[in-house]
Design an enzyme around this catalytic site. Structure first.
Site, PDB file in Angstrom:
ATOM      1  N   GLU A   1     -42.614 -43.653 -79.806  1.00 32.59           N
ATOM      2  CA  GLU A   1     -41.598 -43.850 -80.858  1.00 32.59           C
ATOM      3  C   GLU A   1     -41.175 -45.308 -80.958  1.00 32.59           C
ATOM      4  O   GLU A   1     -40.793 -45.763 -82.028  1.00 32.59           O
ATOM      5  CB  GLU A   1     -40.361 -42.983 -80.569  1.00 32.59           C
ATOM      6  CG  GLU A   1     -40.523 -41.546 -80.998  1.00 32.59           C
ATOM      7  CD  GLU A   1     -39.186 -40.812 -81.100  1.00 32.59           C
ATOM      8  OE1 GLU A   1     -38.207 -41.246 -80.465  1.00 32.59           O
ATOM      9  OE2 GLU A   1     -39.140 -39.784 -81.796  1.00 32.59           O
TER      10      GLU A   1
ATOM     11  N   HIS B   1     -60.389 -33.848 -62.877  1.00 32.76           N
ATOM     12  CA  HIS B   1     -61.348 -32.778 -63.116  1.00 32.76           C
ATOM     13  C   HIS B   1     -61.349 -32.315 -64.564  1.00 32.76           C
ATOM     14  O   HIS B   1     -61.847 -31.246 -64.881  1.00 32.76           O
ATOM     15  CB  HIS B   1     -61.066 -31.624 -62.142  1.00 32.76           C
ATOM     16  CG  HIS B   1     -61.219 -32.064 -60.723  1.00 32.76           C
ATOM     17  ND1 HIS B   1     -62.424 -32.102 -60.078  1.00 32.76           N
ATOM     18  CD2 HIS B   1     -60.308 -32.562 -59.845  1.00 32.76           C
ATOM     19  CE1 HIS B   1     -62.253 -32.575 -58.858  1.00 32.76           C
ATOM     20  NE2 HIS B   1     -60.981 -32.863 -58.685  1.00 32.76           N
TER      21      HIS B   1
ATOM     22  N   LYS C   1     -38.009 -34.357 -90.697  1.00 35.78           N
ATOM     23  CA  LYS C   1     -36.659 -33.802 -90.517  1.00 35.78           C
ATOM     24  C   LYS C   1     -36.074 -33.388 -91.865  1.00 35.78           C
ATOM     25  O   LYS C   1     -35.524 -32.294 -92.013  1.00 35.78           O
ATOM     26  CB  LYS C   1     -35.738 -34.878 -89.910  1.00 35.78           C
ATOM     27  CG  LYS C   1     -35.773 -34.954 -88.418  1.00 35.78           C
ATOM     28  CD  LYS C   1     -34.619 -35.828 -87.948  1.00 35.78           C
ATOM     29  CE  LYS C   1     -34.802 -36.195 -86.493  1.00 35.78           C
ATOM     30  NZ  LYS C   1     -33.790 -37.137 -86.015  1.00 35.78           N
TER      31      LYS C   1
HETATM   32  O1  LIG Z   1     -30.480 -36.943 -79.155  1.00 35.00           O
HETATM   33  P1  LIG Z   1     -30.732 -36.507 -80.543  1.00 35.00           P
HETATM   34  O2  LIG Z   1     -29.977 -37.324 -81.535  1.00 35.00           O
HETATM   35  O3  LIG Z   1     -30.513 -35.051 -80.723  1.00 35.00           O
HETATM   36  O4  LIG Z   1     -32.237 -36.793 -80.873  1.00 35.00           O
HETATM   37  C1  LIG Z   1     -33.297 -36.119 -80.308  1.00 35.00           C
HETATM   38  C2  LIG Z   1     -34.577 -36.749 -80.807  1.00 35.00           C
HETATM   39  O5  LIG Z   1     -34.571 -36.609 -82.212  1.00 35.00           O
HETATM   40  C3  LIG Z   1     -35.567 -37.261 -82.978  1.00 35.00           C
HETATM   41  O6  LIG Z   1     -36.752 -36.573 -82.941  1.00 35.00           O
HETATM   42  C4  LIG Z   1     -35.800 -38.686 -82.585  1.00 35.00           C
HETATM   43  O7  LIG Z   1     -37.002 -39.140 -83.158  1.00 35.00           O
HETATM   44  C5  LIG Z   1     -35.858 -38.868 -81.098  1.00 35.00           C
HETATM   45  O8  LIG Z   1     -35.878 -40.238 -80.791  1.00 35.00           O
HETATM   46  C6  LIG Z   1     -34.665 -38.224 -80.448  1.00 35.00           C
HETATM   47  O9  LIG Z   1     -34.726 -38.404 -79.060  1.00 35.00           O
END
Ligand SMILES: O=P(O)(O)OC[C@H]1O[C@H](O)[C@H](O)[C@@H](O)[C@@H]1O
Length: 478
Positions: free
Chosen positions: A304, A333, A447
């Site tokens: 990331e 292996h 998202k």
């Molecule tokens: O800690 P949060 O805000 O719930 O995020 C959880 C995850 O969400 C996303 O997928 C981001 O790309 C990550 O970098 C992050 O760690």
């Protein structure tokens, strides 16, 4: 006095970075990196050092200061962990990505490998520990089959305070708790989140949950040394002060401007040059089951942070290196064939542990069969070390770039060092690549599409966009 306060103990526990097999004088001019190549990068390196220093000064990389800024937080965490230990049978982390991978990695590294199966007294009275880092309904149901929510504390962790997966888990758990313990449900939930942003902090304040804060300049994947990782670690009996002391020690080791004396900078510079030479894959291969999930944690950190696209004079440029998780000797292996004879597109990072916490002797036997009996009289640790060295040798002989991070042993101090080393390496690689290592714009599309599909208000346009996508053709599904 804690052992990490002793300078000679600290020195004896120093992590070392062996990059011999990255260098051309070891694996050949055509295949390795020369000192001259590194020296030629000095202006770039200098600029990257300055840029990181500036960011630190401006408070943009607060994760770098976590070893020093949390004395009060640590006190609060220790008191909370003690209260949890006294009251609950199980402790469950609800989180994903940066809010789960660190707690998993540190727990695996520093606790008994079958921690949950041990009787409670052998866990030093600590509760059983689970991290729900997915939303698979079968897994969720399976968890509820083995825990009793009445005697379980749930730590909801989300930096953004709004991650759908984590919030869905939270809604499920809150409902179950309300059903099981009524109004007392509040005492079963601890929220770890940003102090201002997101929905979780609003909810936590309204409902009166115990809260811990993730500082603004600490992104999810850089948050393991914040309450994200410290509370779960403390609840399971890990010495979090030693963990932080290890990180502070590594900070000191990484404070030198001379790249030849700075393990994190050197590690990043080598990866940078390797990437320029088409090494698009970074394999992390710990030779210790305890460090297996460090490779998982590192995968998010590296992927990331560095997988980015940007514009150079109107042209899109893509950078990054695909992290691959491997485990020694298990994956010898399954994957080593590819690493020794496949394309020259990888850097392999071994993690070697010098002294294991357990010794297992291999007994003598079958003296009439030398191909079996040679094993007897050695230890499993010796066999593991021999295999690590043998694999390193095989890669060296095949002229494949590889490097080794050496831990004198696995303990909270060395794990703190390891986390910090890899974080600084990643941040420094980001500077060399000229990208922002601290954002992740590429995950937004997925998202937003999820929000649209699940009917979140405000995402109607996205839903229409999704519905307008080309229909899948039956002929391509066979
Ligand atoms: O800690 P949060 O805000 O719930 O995020 C959880 C995850 O969400 C996303 O997928 C981001 O790309 C990550 O970098 C992050 O760690």
């Amino acid at each position: 006095m804690k052992r990490f306060e002793d300078a000679s103990w600290r020195e004896s526990m120093r992590i070392r970075f062996d990059y011999n097999n990255m260098m051309s004088d070891m694996i050949g001019e055509e295949y390795g990196i020369s000192k001259e190549q590194i020296l030629a990068l000095q202006p770039k390196i200098k600029a990257a050092i300055e840029a990181l220093k500036e960011k630190r000064k401006a408070g943009k990389t607060e994760w770098r200061d976590l070893p020093y800024t949390q004395a009060d937080v640590v006190k609060d965490i220790l008191a909370t962990a003690e209260a949890i230990k006294n009251r609950f049978e199980s402790f469950v982390v609800l989180g994903i990505g940066g809010s789960a991978l660190g707690p998993i990695a540190v727990h695996q590294a520093l606790n008994h490998l079958h921690y949950n199966e041990l009787p409670r007294e052998k866990r030093n009275g600590c509760p059983r520990f689970y991290v729900v880092d997915n939303i698979d309904p079968e897994r969720m149901r399976a968890l509820f089959d083995i825990i009793d929510v009445k005697s379980t504390a749930f730590n909801v962790i989300t930096k953004s305070g709004s991650t759908s997966e984590t919030m869905a888990q939270f809604l499920i758990v809150r409902d179950m708790l309300k059903e099981a313990v009524g109004d007392e449900y509040r005492e079963h939930i601890i929220a770890t989140t940003d102090a201002e942003k997101g929905n979780l902090i609003r909810i936590a304040r309204e409902e009166g949950f115990k809260t811990f804060y993730i500082p603004a300049g600490v992104g999810g994947r850089f948050s393991e040394l914040s309450p994200v990782g410290l509370l779960p670690a403390a609840v399971c009996g890990i010495d979090i002060e030693e963990l932080l002391a290890g990180a502070a020690y590594m900070d000191e080791l990484c404070s030198k401007d001379d790249v030849f004396e700075n393990p994190a900078y050197m590690a990043a510079v080598l990866q940078y040059i390797a990437m320029k030479q088409g090494k698009n894959i970074s394999v992390m291969m710990p030779y210790a089951d305890s460090l297996k999930y460090m490779a998982d944690w590192y995968a998010q950190l590296w992927a990331e942070s560095l997988g980015k696209k940007f514009d150079v004079e109107g042209r899109e440029v893509y950078v990054g290196q695909t992290p691959v998780k491997a485990l020694g000797v298990t994956d010898q292996h399954s994957q080593i064939q590819l690493y020794t004879e496949g394309p020259f597109d990888k850097v392999i990072t071994f993690i070697k542990v010098e002294n294991f916490r357990s010794q297992v002797d291999i007994p003598k036997g079958y003296e009439d069969m030398p191909a079996v009996s040679f094993l007897g009289g050695h230890t499993l640790g010796q066999l593991l070390h021999a295999e690590q060295m043998a694999t390193e040798y095989a890669l060296y002989k095949a002229k494949r770039m590889n490097r080794t991070i050496i831990l004198p042993e696995v303990n909270a101090f060395t794990v703190g060092q390891l986390l910090y080393l890899l974080e600084v390496e990643t941040a420094f690689a980001g500077e060399l690549l000229n990208i922002n290592a601290f954002d992740q714009p590429g995950v937004e599309e997925g998202k937003n599409a999820t929000y649209a599909l699940m009917g979140r208000p405000g995402y109607e346009e996205k839903k229409a966009e999704l519905e307008g996508r080309p229909k899948k053709r039956e002929e391509y599904i066979i």
